[in-house]
Design a protein around this motif. Structure first.
Motif, mmCIF file in Angstrom:
data_model
loop_
_atom_site.group_PDB
_atom_site.id
_atom_site.type_symbol
_atom_site.label_atom_id
_atom_site.label_comp_id
_atom_site.label_asym_id
_atom_site.label_seq_id
_atom_site.Cartn_x
_atom_site.Cartn_y
_atom_site.Cartn_z
ATOM 1 N N GLY A 74 0.848 -1.195 0.000
ATOM 2 C CA GLY A 74 0.000 0.000 0.000
ATOM 3 C C GLY A 74 0.876 1.234 0.000
ATOM 4 N N ASN A 94 -2.661 0.706 -4.872
ATOM 5 C CA ASN A 94 -3.583 0.124 -3.896
ATOM 6 C C ASN A 94 -4.765 -0.590 -4.534
ATOM 7 O OD1 ASN A 94 -1.818 1.512 -2.275
ATOM 8 N ND2 ASN A 94 -3.330 2.818 -1.292
ATOM 9 N N ALA A 116 -7.052 -4.042 3.539
ATOM 10 C CA ALA A 116 -7.868 -2.832 3.479
ATOM 11 C C ALA A 116 -7.432 -1.920 4.628
ATOM 12 C CB ALA A 116 -9.346 -3.205 3.583
ATOM 13 N N SER A 117 -8.329 -1.069 5.095
ATOM 14 C CA SER A 117 -7.975 -0.160 6.183
ATOM 15 C C SER A 117 -9.255 0.394 6.770
ATOM 16 C CB SER A 117 -7.141 0.990 5.620
ATOM 17 O OG SER A 117 -7.199 2.110 6.474
ATOM 18 N N LYS A 123 -8.817 2.401 -0.349
ATOM 19 C CA LYS A 123 -9.092 1.251 0.505
ATOM 20 C C LYS A 123 -10.573 0.863 0.456
ATOM 21 C CE LYS A 123 -4.929 0.358 1.871
ATOM 22 N NZ LYS A 123 -4.291 -0.919 1.532
ATOM 23 N N ASN A 161 -8.457 -5.970 7.536
ATOM 24 C CA ASN A 161 -8.137 -4.678 8.138
ATOM 25 C C ASN A 161 -7.215 -4.872 9.340
ATOM 26 O OD1 ASN A 161 -8.200 -2.025 9.233
ATOM 27 N ND2 ASN A 161 -9.803 -2.713 10.632
#
Length: 312
Positions: free
Chosen positions: A100, A121, A146-147, A195, A219
């Protein structure tokens, strides 16, 4: 899932050189002696990374790629396919898209003409998934990091990172998609939005990929000190280095070690996660309400397919 992992198998991973990816790579090799880990990394750093991870007799190799260039990603994926087809690599069971990038603006353009955050990303991992999807041996698993910045609320990021600002993918994929595009805030908005896009695509993979290939979004939570903010302004960098690490003692933050272990759990199938799901640290959870949107998902799918088509 677990019993099938006992024969030699290949796990392809991006973002394994530092931070949670490095911890996860070490964990995967330690806990899954039958894994051949293929790391995708820039130039000579890939060779060094593979050599470091291989100590202790682990099977590790690398393919060089610059994830900021779709041409480079395409050639890396083509090389992986060739190695799988020739039998040089054991059957492919997992792809981990953990790399990322976050920029201090929304103006950084890659060689393909797309904004760099979106390229690395979103597009790079999508291209890997699409070029490898017919080479997986089921049961197989795709894990995309992801985030929780994609929630865009105070509870998930203390207001430190702006939330996503969804727009047409044709706008998001280009530089200057957000207001005041030269600012760090715009760069962070680009990150959070990318994301959210990754979660949308995981939902599409779950719908579209052949049965037996699961796709999961992971996450890690807020992990201070992973180097993600290395392009940030001095004040943010200071906070990331000196203030925020103290927060790993609070439930709000996750240590690098824990986040890396959780990622390995998802990859190895230790954490139960059906296809299309979102794993928050150690367990399946719901992602944000706006992350479930079939219309956006479908539109994004069509767009990224168009963006990643080889330019003749």
């Amino acid at each position: 899932m677990k019993h099938a992992m006992h024969a030699m198998h290949t796990i392809v991973m991006t973002g394994a050189s530092r931070g949670i990816g490095r911890v996860a790579a070490e964990q995967i090799l330690r806990r899954s002696p039958d894994a051949h880990l293929l790391v995708v990394a820039r130039g000579s750093s890939g060779a060094q990374l593979a050599a470091d991870l291989a100590t202790g007799g682990h099977a590790v190799s690398y393919v060089p790629a610059d994830l900021g260039s779709l041409r480079s990603v395409r050639s890396a994926a083509t090389e992986i396919r060739a190695r799988l087809d020739s039998g040089e690599l054991p059957p492919l069971r997992a792809f981990v898209g953990n790399a990322g990038v976050q920029h201090t603006n929304a103006l950084t353009e890659g060689p393909d003409g797309f904004e760099s955050t979106f390229t690395v990303n979103v597009l790079a991992h999508h291209l890997f998934v699409r070029l490898l999807q017919d080479r997986f041996t089921a049961p197989a698993r795709i894990v995309i990091t992801a985030s929780d910045t994609h929630f865009g609320d105070l509870r998930h990021n203390l207001g430190m990172v702006p939330g996503p600002a969804w727009k047409s993918p044709d706008v998001l994929a280009r530089t200057g998609a957000f207001p005041r595009p030269h600012t760090t805030a715009a760069g962070r908005t680009a990150y959070a939005t990318s994301k959210l896009a990754a979660i949308y695509l995981v939902h599409e993979y779950a719908r579209r990929l052949p049965t037996g290939i699961d796709a999961v979004a992971y996450n890690p939570g807020f992990v201070p000190g992973t180097g993600l903010a290395r392009n940030a302004d001095p004040l943010s960098r200071f906070a990331m280095r000196h203030v925020l690490p103290a927060m790993t003692l609070t439930p709000f933050a996750t240590t690098r070690g824990a986040a890396g272990r959780h990622l390995a759990d998802v990859v190895l199938g230790t954490t139960r996660a059906p296809t299309g799901s979102y794993v928050d640290r150690g367990s399946e959870a719901r992602s944000s309400e706006m992350s479930y949107d079939p219309r956006r998902e479908d539109e994004l799918w069509d767009a990224v397919e168009r963006f990643t088509r080889p330019s003749s």
